[in-house]
Design a protein around this motif. Structure first.
Motif, mmCIF file in Angstrom:
data_model
loop_
_atom_site.group_PDB
_atom_site.id
_atom_site.type_symbol
_atom_site.label_atom_id
_atom_site.label_comp_id
_atom_site.label_asym_id
_atom_site.label_seq_id
_atom_site.Cartn_x
_atom_site.Cartn_y
_atom_site.Cartn_z
ATOM 1 N N ALA A 149 97.610 44.722 37.616
ATOM 2 C CA ALA A 149 96.750 45.835 38.009
ATOM 3 C C ALA A 149 95.636 46.071 36.998
ATOM 4 C CB ALA A 149 97.581 47.098 38.177
ATOM 5 N N LYS A 150 95.763 45.586 35.788
ATOM 6 C CA LYS A 150 94.734 45.737 34.768
ATOM 7 C C LYS A 150 93.465 44.949 35.108
ATOM 8 C CE LYS A 150 98.077 46.272 31.032
ATOM 9 N NZ LYS A 150 98.622 45.638 29.819
ATOM 10 N N PHE A 151 93.619 43.926 35.917
ATOM 11 C CA PHE A 151 92.479 43.080 36.270
ATOM 12 C C PHE A 151 91.983 43.444 37.664
ATOM 13 C CE2 PHE A 151 95.170 40.642 33.383
ATOM 14 C CZ PHE A 151 94.256 40.355 32.379
ATOM 15 N N PRO A 152 90.660 43.654 37.852
ATOM 16 C CA PRO A 152 90.153 44.012 39.178
ATOM 17 C C PRO A 152 90.202 42.810 40.119
ATOM 18 C CG PRO A 152 88.338 43.728 37.631
ATOM 19 C CD PRO A 152 89.621 43.622 36.842
ATOM 20 N N ALA A 153 90.322 43.111 41.391
ATOM 21 C CA ALA A 153 90.338 42.049 42.397
ATOM 22 C C ALA A 153 88.942 41.467 42.514
ATOM 23 C CB ALA A 153 90.809 42.606 43.731
ATOM 24 N N LYS A 154 88.838 40.190 42.764
ATOM 25 C CA LYS A 154 87.539 39.535 42.884
ATOM 26 C C LYS A 154 86.956 39.842 44.263
ATOM 27 C CE LYS A 154 88.434 35.687 39.804
ATOM 28 N NZ LYS A 154 88.487 34.245 39.685
ATOM 29 N N PRO A 155 85.692 40.312 44.326
ATOM 30 C CA PRO A 155 85.080 40.554 45.632
ATOM 31 C C PRO A 155 84.714 39.219 46.277
ATOM 32 C CG PRO A 155 83.516 41.038 43.883
ATOM 33 C CD PRO A 155 84.842 40.739 43.231
ATOM 34 N N ALA A 156 84.787 39.191 47.597
ATOM 35 C CA ALA A 156 84.427 37.976 48.329
ATOM 36 C C ALA A 156 82.929 37.788 48.231
ATOM 37 C CB ALA A 156 84.862 38.087 49.784
ATOM 38 N N SER A 157 82.471 36.584 48.001
ATOM 39 C CA SER A 157 81.036 36.336 47.873
ATOM 40 C C SER A 157 80.363 36.437 49.237
ATOM 41 C CB SER A 157 80.801 34.952 47.260
ATOM 42 O OG SER A 157 81.233 33.960 48.160
ATOM 43 N N ALA A 158 79.094 36.798 49.241
ATOM 44 C CA ALA A 158 78.355 36.968 50.496
ATOM 45 C C ALA A 158 78.202 35.646 51.220
ATOM 46 C CB ALA A 158 76.988 37.584 50.199
ATOM 47 N N ALA A 159 78.001 34.561 50.478
ATOM 48 C CA ALA A 159 77.835 33.252 51.116
ATOM 49 C C ALA A 159 79.141 32.807 51.742
ATOM 50 C CB ALA A 159 77.363 32.235 50.098
ATOM 51 N N GLY A 160 80.230 33.047 51.062
ATOM 52 C CA GLY A 160 81.530 32.662 51.609
ATOM 53 C C GLY A 160 81.866 33.462 52.846
ATOM 54 N N ALA A 161 81.497 34.753 52.893
ATOM 55 C CA ALA A 161 81.768 35.594 54.057
ATOM 56 C C ALA A 161 80.923 35.156 55.236
ATOM 57 C CB ALA A 161 81.501 37.061 53.724
ATOM 58 N N ALA A 162 79.667 34.747 55.004
ATOM 59 C CA ALA A 162 78.785 34.312 56.092
ATOM 60 C C ALA A 162 79.284 33.004 56.678
ATOM 61 C CB ALA A 162 77.357 34.158 55.578
ATOM 62 N N GLN A 163 79.790 32.126 55.848
ATOM 63 C CA GLN A 163 80.284 30.844 56.350
ATOM 64 C C GLN A 163 81.559 31.033 57.153
ATOM 65 O OE1 GLN A 163 80.732 28.253 53.018
ATOM 66 N NE2 GLN A 163 78.608 27.554 53.084
#
Length: 181
Positions: A149-163
């Protein structure tokens, strides 16, 4: 002819210096050969056979199956066709040489019996090889939920979401050869 006799007092000190220098160089060279400063290469000869390999052998196994488990024997004799000998020797600088012998006996084309020196496991053999540094305890690689929980979750990249949103269409490639021929 007598000229060298007249110049002898001048020549003898130079010759003595050369002889003394040669003796000093030879002495230093000989002491360097006997010290541990010279690298002596590791010499490995033969086939290493581990306890795990021997435990995989069963009476009645065909020769090819034994060869698959132990590898090609170091010694096969025309006079003793039903015996394969596996020998292993390793000499390392700073440690005692290790020697092991192991023999496999066949009746016809099937394994009859085995005999030889007590063999180490692969882990024991590897531990004996690595004697230069003391074994260190490895840290335990477990993370609790609180640690994660000390480490934030990585947000999904915009390019990866578009693909991922666009459907994948069929892929077509041009022909490799010209069909008009």
């Amino acid at each position: 002819m007598f000229e060298s006799c007249r110049n002898a007092p001048e020549f003898l000190p130079q010759q003595r210096r050369f002889v003394v220098l040669a003796c000093v160089v030879a002495g230093l060279g000989l002491t360097a050969c006997s010290s541990n400063l010279i690298y002596k290469p590791e010499v490995v000869q033969g086939n290493f056979v581990s306890r795990e390999q021997v435990q995989a052998l069963r009476a009645g196994m065909p020769r090819q199956a034994v060869r698959d488990v132990l590898g090609t024997p170091l010694v096969t004799s025309l006079f003793h066709a039903d015996r394969w000998d596996y020998a292993f020797t390793i000499r390392r600088q700073g440690s005692e040489p290790q020697q092991r012998r192991f023999s496999v006996f066949f009746k016809g084309d099937v394994l009859d019996r085995i005999e030889g020196d007590p063999l180490p496991t692969e882990a024991e053999f590897a531990a004996k090889l690595d004697n230069r540094r003391p074994p260190t305890k490895l840290p335990e690689l477990k993370a609790t939920e609180a640690d994660l929980a000390k480490f934030p979750a990585k947000p999904a990249s915009a390019a990866g979401a578009a693909q991922s949103a666009a459907p994948a269409g069929p892929v077509s490639y041009p022909p490799l050869e010209n069909a008009a021929r």
